[in-house]
Design an enzyme around this catalytic site. Structure first.
Site, mmCIF file in Angstrom:
data_model
loop_
_atom_site.group_PDB
_atom_site.id
_atom_site.type_symbol
_atom_site.label_atom_id
_atom_site.label_comp_id
_atom_site.label_asym_id
_atom_site.label_seq_id
_atom_site.Cartn_x
_atom_site.Cartn_y
_atom_site.Cartn_z
ATOM 1 N NE ARG A 51 50.249 11.248 -18.508
ATOM 2 C CZ ARG A 51 50.951 11.480 -17.398
ATOM 3 N NH1 ARG A 51 51.757 10.555 -16.908
ATOM 4 N NH2 ARG A 51 50.837 12.627 -16.771
ATOM 5 C CE1 TYR A 104 52.920 -4.584 -39.731
ATOM 6 C CE2 TYR A 104 53.660 -3.721 -37.625
ATOM 7 C CZ TYR A 104 52.916 -3.582 -38.778
ATOM 8 O OH TYR A 104 52.163 -2.464 -38.980
ATOM 9 C CG ASP A 177 54.566 -9.899 -32.371
ATOM 10 O OD1 ASP A 177 53.444 -10.345 -32.074
ATOM 11 O OD2 ASP A 177 54.729 -8.902 -33.093
ATOM 12 C CE LYS A 202 47.269 -6.494 -36.804
ATOM 13 N NZ LYS A 202 47.942 -5.498 -35.985
#
Length: 384
Positions: A51, A104, A177, A202
């Site tokens: 982690r 978005y 972004d 993406k």
């Protein structure tokens, strides 16, 4: 790797030196949760628990940092996990942010439905109009300005350098972004942005087979704060997801060149089609952000949106008639996708200032034979 190496070289080699033990040219998938320590606190390479850090994730983070020209990047389980970590780190209850009027839907939902309950307030602003942003910044203290460019789904273009100047003069951070452009087409940090956000699902991953996100940060001190929050909250990219994303990044430049060429031809065809009233693509000279896009992007991307003369139901029907354009959410894969934003990716902003037109169709133009894609769209838009 050096700063003089080209983008394509960095994409293949940054963070990806051959394995010193076996000589493997691809970083291994370290599918491991914990690591043997050489005595209490004696960590090998700084690894103790996956982690906190994992060598496969480290390789991806080093590569992403190199591609964006940054000292550090952090890889997450999704783009939304990256955004959540950023907002929790830089904002506190009572702070205020500016959000684009075209963004978005999931990002807006995070601000409006999650962080609003935490006490984070926001105003919606047309991010392409720097004067409007400056007016909002002058009205009240603002922690950060959030920008997408190109925007999702209306393909608006924001002037990153001008936004950075406006934000910094007001004591605010600029977050960009960069998902639609990818680091191959656009370098927000070089234009003055403070943080770059990616949905690596993406274009960076590029093959519709992995979900992930990233933050790329200009300030090492802010990066340390983000790393603390990431470790404390745990939304990290797993080793196999990191490996898949890193594999995709290797071909990013070649894929983006093809995406851009195909998208331009698709946009030009649609602009002449009698069923289409408007094409939204920054590569067209008619686009209001065309000049700015020319100045800050290498090319114009693989996303095209357009509106139909016959309205919403016609748009829905067209989305169901394609053969090669797959009806589905997401974007940036090698295969072409088609969707109806108002009923799919942006359904969550219905009734909000970000509501999108019902006659809008969004395309993620893939890397197939472009003549086949054009024929597919023509038959989907036909009356027959």
């Amino acid at each position: 790797m050096t700063n003089q190496d080209g983008f394509e070289t960095l994409a293949i080699h940054a963070g990806q030196e051959p394995d010193p033990v076996t000589g493997a040219v691809v970083p291994p998938i370290y599918q491991v949760s914990t690591y043997k320590q050489d005595g209490v606190g004696g960590l090998r390479g700084g690894y103790e628990y996956s982690r906190s850090a994992n060598p496969t994730r480290t390789a991806l983070e080093q590569c992403l940092a190199a591609l964006e020209g940054a000292p550090r990047a952090l890889a997450f389980a999704s783009g939304m996990a990256a955004e959540d970590c950023l907002l929790r780190t830089v904002c506190s209850p009572g702070d205020h942010v500016l959000v684009p009027d075209d963004a978005y839907g999931g990002t807006y939902r995070l601000f409006a439905r999650v962080f609003a309950g935490w006490g984070l307030t926001h105003d919606v602003v047309p991010i392409a109009h720097v004067a409007a942003v400056r007016e909002q910044l002058a009205a009240r203290k603002t922690m950060l300005v959030w920008a997408e460019t190109p925007t999702n789904p209306l393909l608006g273009i924001a002037d990153i350098r001008a936004l950075a100047d406006a934000a910094h003069e007001a004591g605010s951070l600029l977050v960009v972004d960069n998902t639609f452009a990818s680091p191959y087409l656009q370098q927000p940090l070089a234009l003055g942005a403070d943080v770059v956000v990616h949905s690596t699902t993406k274009y960076l991953g590029g093959h519709s087979d992995v979900v992930g996100g990233a933050l790329v940060v200009a300030d090492p001190e802010l990066a340390e704060r983000l790393a603390f929050t990431q470790n404390a909250t745990g939304g990290v990219a797993g080793p196999f997801d990191s490996w898949l994303t890193l594999r995709g990044v290797k071909t990013l430049a070649a894929r983006m060149d093809r995406h851009c060429r195909n998208a331009m031809r698709v946009a030009q065809m649609l602009a002449e089609h009698p069923a289409v009233t408007e094409v939204l693509y920054p590569g067209l000279p008619s686009h209001p952000g065309h000049k700015t896009a020319q100045e800050q992007m290498r090319a114009f991307g693989g996303m095209v949106s357009f509106r139909l003369l016959a309205g919403e139901e016609a748009a829905v029907r067209a989305c169901g008639r394609t053969r090669l354009f797959t009806l589905g959410e997401s974007l940036g894969g090698v295969e072409s996708l088609i969707e109806h934003p108002a009923r799919m990716t942006h359904a969550s902003v219905t009734g909000s200032p970000l509501e999108v037109p019902g006659d809008l169709i969004r395309l993620s133009v893939g890397i197939e034979d472009c003549d086949d894609l054009l024929d597919d769209l023509r038959q989907a838009l036909s009356d027959g």
